[in-house]
Structures are given as structure tokens and as C-alpha cells.
Design a protein around this motif. Structure first.
Motif, mmCIF file in Angstrom:
data_model
loop_
_atom_site.group_PDB
_atom_site.id
_atom_site.type_symbol
_atom_site.label_atom_id
_atom_site.label_comp_id
_atom_site.label_asym_id
_atom_site.label_seq_id
_atom_site.Cartn_x
_atom_site.Cartn_y
_atom_site.Cartn_z
ATOM 1 N N GLY A 12 0.792 -1.221 0.000
ATOM 2 C CA GLY A 12 0.000 0.000 0.000
ATOM 3 C C GLY A 12 0.824 1.271 0.000
ATOM 4 O O GLY A 12 0.303 2.350 -0.293
ATOM 5 N N VAL A 13 2.112 1.168 0.319
ATOM 6 C CA VAL A 13 2.991 2.336 0.275
ATOM 7 C C VAL A 13 3.520 2.455 -1.150
ATOM 8 O O VAL A 13 4.005 1.484 -1.723
ATOM 9 C CB VAL A 13 4.166 2.196 1.271
ATOM 10 N N LEU A 14 3.390 3.649 -1.734
ATOM 11 C CA LEU A 14 3.864 3.865 -3.094
ATOM 12 C C LEU A 14 5.361 3.616 -3.189
ATOM 13 O O LEU A 14 6.122 3.991 -2.295
ATOM 14 C CB LEU A 14 3.543 5.288 -3.553
ATOM 15 N N ASP A 15 5.780 2.985 -4.292
ATOM 16 C CA ASP A 15 7.178 2.644 -4.512
ATOM 17 C C ASP A 15 7.646 3.288 -5.824
ATOM 18 O O ASP A 15 7.636 2.649 -6.873
ATOM 19 C CB ASP A 15 7.329 1.124 -4.566
ATOM 20 N N PRO A 16 8.034 4.565 -5.804
ATOM 21 C CA PRO A 16 8.430 5.236 -7.040
ATOM 22 C C PRO A 16 9.650 4.598 -7.706
ATOM 23 O O PRO A 16 9.734 4.556 -8.928
ATOM 24 C CB PRO A 16 8.705 6.680 -6.625
ATOM 25 N N GLN A 17 10.595 4.078 -6.936
ATOM 26 C CA GLN A 17 11.755 3.415 -7.533
ATOM 27 C C GLN A 17 11.334 2.125 -8.233
ATOM 28 O O GLN A 17 11.804 1.817 -9.317
ATOM 29 C CB GLN A 17 12.821 3.121 -6.487
ATOM 30 N N GLY A 18 10.443 1.379 -7.608
ATOM 31 C CA GLY A 18 9.926 0.172 -8.235
ATOM 32 C C GLY A 18 9.201 0.487 -9.533
ATOM 33 O O GLY A 18 9.346 -0.224 -10.534
ATOM 34 N N GLU A 19 8.432 1.560 -9.532
ATOM 35 C CA GLU A 19 7.709 1.971 -10.743
ATOM 36 C C GLU A 19 8.686 2.396 -11.837
ATOM 37 O O GLU A 19 8.488 2.082 -13.014
ATOM 38 C CB GLU A 19 6.731 3.098 -10.420
ATOM 39 N N ALA A 20 9.755 3.088 -11.473
ATOM 40 C CA ALA A 20 10.766 3.492 -12.452
ATOM 41 C C ALA A 20 11.452 2.257 -13.049
ATOM 42 O O ALA A 20 11.718 2.214 -14.259
ATOM 43 C CB ALA A 20 11.800 4.412 -11.804
ATOM 44 N N ILE A 21 11.718 1.263 -12.232
ATOM 45 C CA ILE A 21 12.320 0.019 -12.725
ATOM 46 C C ILE A 21 11.361 -0.678 -13.684
ATOM 47 O O ILE A 21 11.761 -1.135 -14.753
ATOM 48 C CB ILE A 21 12.696 -0.909 -11.549
ATOM 49 N N ASP A 34 4.146 -6.473 -14.642
ATOM 50 C CA ASP A 34 3.019 -5.646 -14.207
ATOM 51 C C ASP A 34 3.351 -4.753 -13.022
ATOM 52 O O ASP A 34 2.769 -3.685 -12.867
ATOM 53 C CB ASP A 34 1.820 -6.530 -13.863
ATOM 54 N N ALA A 35 4.265 -5.205 -12.161
ATOM 55 C CA ALA A 35 4.595 -4.413 -10.975
ATOM 56 C C ALA A 35 5.991 -4.795 -10.490
ATOM 57 O O ALA A 35 6.418 -5.933 -10.652
ATOM 58 C CB ALA A 35 3.574 -4.648 -9.870
ATOM 59 N N VAL A 36 6.672 -3.837 -9.893
ATOM 60 C CA VAL A 36 7.986 -4.064 -9.293
ATOM 61 C C VAL A 36 7.983 -3.405 -7.922
ATOM 62 O O VAL A 36 7.573 -2.258 -7.782
ATOM 63 C CB VAL A 36 9.123 -3.462 -10.154
ATOM 64 N N ARG A 37 8.440 -4.139 -6.927
ATOM 65 C CA ARG A 37 8.670 -3.585 -5.590
ATOM 66 C C ARG A 37 10.150 -3.782 -5.321
ATOM 67 O O ARG A 37 10.677 -4.874 -5.478
ATOM 68 C CB ARG A 37 7.852 -4.322 -4.529
ATOM 69 N N GLN A 38 10.834 -2.744 -4.923
ATOM 70 C CA GLN A 38 12.255 -2.860 -4.642
ATOM 71 C C GLN A 38 12.483 -2.644 -3.156
ATOM 72 O O GLN A 38 11.642 -2.101 -2.454
ATOM 73 C CB GLN A 38 13.051 -1.887 -5.507
ATOM 74 N N GLY A 39 13.612 -3.103 -2.701
ATOM 75 C CA GLY A 39 13.944 -2.967 -1.290
ATOM 76 C C GLY A 39 15.445 -2.926 -1.109
ATOM 77 O O GLY A 39 16.183 -2.611 -2.036
ATOM 78 N N LYS A 40 15.877 -3.271 0.088
ATOM 79 C CA LYS A 40 17.315 -3.283 0.341
ATOM 80 C C LYS A 40 17.676 -4.527 1.144
ATOM 81 O O LYS A 40 16.855 -5.067 1.887
ATOM 82 C CB LYS A 40 17.764 -2.015 1.067
ATOM 83 N N LEU A 41 18.917 -4.957 0.963
ATOM 84 C CA LEU A 41 19.460 -6.104 1.676
ATOM 85 C C LEU A 41 20.623 -5.604 2.512
ATOM 86 O O LEU A 41 21.531 -4.928 1.996
ATOM 87 C CB LEU A 41 19.942 -7.168 0.682
ATOM 88 N N ILE A 42 20.607 -5.938 3.792
ATOM 89 C CA ILE A 42 21.678 -5.545 4.704
ATOM 90 C C ILE A 42 22.275 -6.829 5.270
ATOM 91 O O ILE A 42 21.539 -7.659 5.821
ATOM 92 C CB ILE A 42 21.143 -4.651 5.843
ATOM 93 N N GLU A 43 23.584 -7.007 5.113
ATOM 94 C CA GLU A 43 24.266 -8.180 5.653
ATOM 95 C C GLU A 43 25.120 -7.754 6.834
ATOM 96 O O GLU A 43 25.869 -6.772 6.744
ATOM 97 C CB GLU A 43 25.121 -8.850 4.580
ATOM 98 N N LEU A 44 25.010 -8.498 7.909
ATOM 99 C CA LEU A 44 25.735 -8.183 9.140
ATOM 100 C C LEU A 44 26.564 -9.379 9.580
ATOM 101 O O LEU A 44 26.080 -10.513 9.531
ATOM 102 C CB LEU A 44 24.741 -7.842 10.265
ATOM 103 N N ASP A 45 27.793 -9.146 10.012
ATOM 104 C CA ASP A 45 28.620 -10.163 10.661
ATOM 105 C C ASP A 45 28.562 -9.866 12.155
ATOM 106 O O ASP A 45 28.985 -8.796 12.595
ATOM 107 C CB ASP A 45 30.069 -10.102 10.172
ATOM 108 N N LEU A 46 28.039 -10.819 12.907
ATOM 109 C CA LEU A 46 27.828 -10.619 14.338
ATOM 110 C C LEU A 46 28.792 -11.460 15.158
ATOM 111 O O LEU A 46 29.110 -12.595 14.778
ATOM 112 C CB LEU A 46 26.391 -10.998 14.716
ATOM 113 N N ALA A 47 29.225 -10.944 16.298
ATOM 114 C CA ALA A 47 30.052 -11.708 17.223
ATOM 115 C C ALA A 47 29.198 -12.712 18.001
ATOM 116 O O ALA A 47 29.708 -13.735 18.458
ATOM 117 C CB ALA A 47 30.774 -10.760 18.184
#
Length: 79
Positions: A12-21, A34-47
Motif C-alpha cells: 500500500g505504500v507507493l514505490d516510485p523506484q519500483g515503478e521506475a524500474i 506488471d509491478a515491481v517492488r524494490q527494497g534493500k538487503l543488509i548483511e551483518l557479521d555478528l560476534a
């Protein structure tokens, strides 16, 4: 321990970057997207070595910094 956090906009939140893609893919000849939703991936190395403690720690990081929980949702994967 490694953790992956996938952050995406809530439904429901507009995704202008997804629409541009989506538009760019169509312009490049990739029909049928028909539709693209983009996001981000964060990788962490934990002790941390305890899986439950590591997940709790990463979720706290997401709530405080890594995700804007008003408009984004996140998932956590540990390995």
C-alpha cells in the motif's frame, strides 16, 4: 554469525523506484512486468553465537535504525 535483513516497503505504500524500474524494463523490451517492488538487503557479521540472542539483537537494530517501521517491513535470516 551472519545475518541478512531484507527491508521492503509495506503493502500500500507507493514505490516510485519500483515503478521506475518497471517502466525501464518495459522500455528495454521486457514485456509482461506488471509491478515491481524494490527494497534493500543488509548483511551483518555478528560476534553473537547464540541464534536467539542474535535474532533479538538484529531485530532491535531494525527497530532503531535499519528499517523505518512506519512504512517498511523487514525479515531476518541467520546463518
Amino acid at each position: 554469525m551472519k545475518a541478512r535483513v531484507h527491508v521492503t516497503l509495506k503493502t500500500g505504500v507507493l514505490d516510485p523506484q519500483g515503478e521506475a524500474i518497471r517502466h525501464a524494463l518495459g522500455a528495454m523490451g521486457f514485456a509482461g512486468v506488471d509491478a515491481v517492488r524494490q527494497g534493500k538487503l543488509i548483511e551483518l557479521d555478528l560476534a553473537e553465537t547464540d541464534p536467539k540472542a542474535a535474532e533479538d539483537q538484529v531485530r532491535a537494530m531494525c527497530e532503531k535504525l535499519l528499517a523505518n517501521t512506519v512504512i517498511e517491513t523487514y525479515t531476518v535470516e541467520l546463518e
